[in-house]
Scaffold this active site. Sequence first.
Site, PDB file in Angstrom:
ATOM      1  N   ASP A 203      -6.257   0.045  -5.272  1.00  0.00           N
ATOM      2  CA  ASP A 203      -6.853   0.113  -6.592  1.00  0.00           C
ATOM      3  C   ASP A 203      -8.085   0.981  -6.337  1.00  0.00           C
ATOM      4  O   ASP A 203      -9.196   0.697  -7.154  1.00  0.00           O
ATOM      5  CB  ASP A 203      -7.489  -1.419  -6.591  1.00  0.00           C
TER       6      ASP A 203
ATOM      7  N   HIS B 153      -3.444  -1.712 -12.870  1.00  0.00           N
ATOM      8  CA  HIS B 153      -4.007  -2.779 -12.285  1.00  0.00           C
ATOM      9  C   HIS B 153      -4.498  -3.715 -13.691  1.00  0.00           C
ATOM     10  O   HIS B 153      -5.049  -3.311 -14.248  1.00  0.00           O
ATOM     11  CB  HIS B 153      -5.047  -2.350 -11.448  1.00  0.00           C
TER      12      HIS B 153
ATOM     13  N   GLU C   1      -0.592  -3.849 -21.233  1.00  0.00           N
ATOM     14  CA  GLU C   1      -0.224  -3.088 -20.188  1.00  0.00           C
ATOM     15  C   GLU C   1       1.157  -2.033 -21.064  1.00  0.00           C
ATOM     16  O   GLU C   1       1.371  -1.027 -20.777  1.00  0.00           O
ATOM     17  CB  GLU C   1       0.505  -3.728 -19.130  1.00  0.00           C
TER      18      GLU C   1
ATOM     19  N   LEU D  83       0.786  -1.160  -0.006  1.00  0.00           N
ATOM     20  CA  LEU D  83       0.025   0.022   0.007  1.00  0.00           C
ATOM     21  C   LEU D  83       1.035   1.140  -0.157  1.00  0.00           C
ATOM     22  O   LEU D  83       1.775   1.415   0.709  1.00  0.00           O
ATOM     23  CB  LEU D  83      -0.955  -0.118   1.249  1.00  0.00           C
TER      24      LEU D  83
HETATM   25  C1  GAR Z   1       1.278  -6.505 -13.849  1.00  0.00           C
HETATM   26  O1  GAR Z   1       0.524  -7.051 -14.563  1.00  0.00           O
HETATM   27  C2  GAR Z   1       0.664  -5.163 -13.098  1.00  0.00           C
HETATM   28  O2  GAR Z   1      -0.724  -5.113 -13.543  1.00  0.00           O
HETATM   29  C3  GAR Z   1       0.411  -5.931 -11.796  1.00  0.00           C
HETATM   30  O3  GAR Z   1       1.590  -6.595 -11.509  1.00  0.00           O
HETATM   31  C4  GAR Z   1       2.109  -7.232 -12.901  1.00  0.00           C
HETATM   32  C5  GAR Z   1       3.564  -6.707 -12.889  1.00  0.00           C
HETATM   33  O4  GAR Z   1       4.441  -7.354 -13.933  1.00  0.00           O
HETATM   34  N1  GAR Z   1       0.146  -5.154 -10.904  1.00  0.00           N
HETATM   35  C6  GAR Z   1      -0.754  -5.348  -9.645  1.00  0.00           C
HETATM   36  O5  GAR Z   1      -1.374  -6.645  -9.760  1.00  0.00           O
HETATM   37  C7  GAR Z   1      -1.094  -4.370  -8.798  1.00  0.00           C
HETATM   38  N2  GAR Z   1      -2.376  -4.712  -7.979  1.00  0.00           N
HETATM   39  P1  GAR Z   1       5.672  -6.798 -14.268  1.00  0.00           P
HETATM   40  O6  GAR Z   1       6.631  -6.814 -12.946  1.00  0.00           O
HETATM   41  O7  GAR Z   1       6.321  -7.713 -15.201  1.00  0.00           O
HETATM   42  O8  GAR Z   1       5.682  -5.340 -14.740  1.00  0.00           O
END
Ligand code: GAR
Length: 191
Positions: free
Chosen positions: A145, A104, A174, A87
């Site tokens: 979120d 997210h 993303e 958080l």
């Molecule tokens: C991503 O898919 C992001 O959206 C998610 O963690 C992943 C990190 O991937 N975030 C959450 O779930 C936040 N609640 P990465 O380390 O390959 O960027």
Amino acid sequence: MKNIVIFASGSGSNALNLTRHFKHSERARVVAVFTDNPQAGVIDKAKLEGLPVVVFTRAELNSPGKLDDELASFSPDLILLAGFLRLFPQRWVERYAGRILNIHPALLPAYGGKGMYGDYVHRAVLAAGEKEHGVTVHYVNAHFDEGEILLQRGFTLKGGESLDEVSEQIHRIEYDLYPEAAERWLDLHAL
Ligand code: GAR
């Protein structure tokens, strides 16, 4: 030139993508990566990009002190949470109000909140038989979120997709959506 600081806890593929996106930008660049996880893949990725990496403990995150000064030393205009699983502390939400975004992997407000991250989200979406899934970029407030949504992009689930397929599709979205959202924030805050 605006300074972007990234917070990440995991592999850091979004952090790397954002860093590369802004590498040749004339209006913003990534200046540092902060992580709460000393094992995180993001550390090597950031170092290879020549970025300073600050590793901190949960206690440092949650109490005012040296870490506040370290963050301030990078003069962040924009803070991007990219797979940051803690958080974000209230004192920083106030200090950097309107200047913190999070990505997210779901169509918020659905599938958000504490414990909803990464593959946990995709498992829940698949288990519920949802017809649509997607990604949200939103402003950060003191709750997981819940801040105002800046950008959202969905896709249709046909049924029968594997967890890996869904996770890959989400990451592909993303890599477009987060730079786009950051650019939009910069548009909104252009001098
Ligand atoms: C991503 O898919 C992001 O959206 C998610 O963690 C992943 C990190 O991937 N975030 C959450 O779930 C936040 N609640 P990465 O380390 O390959 O960027």
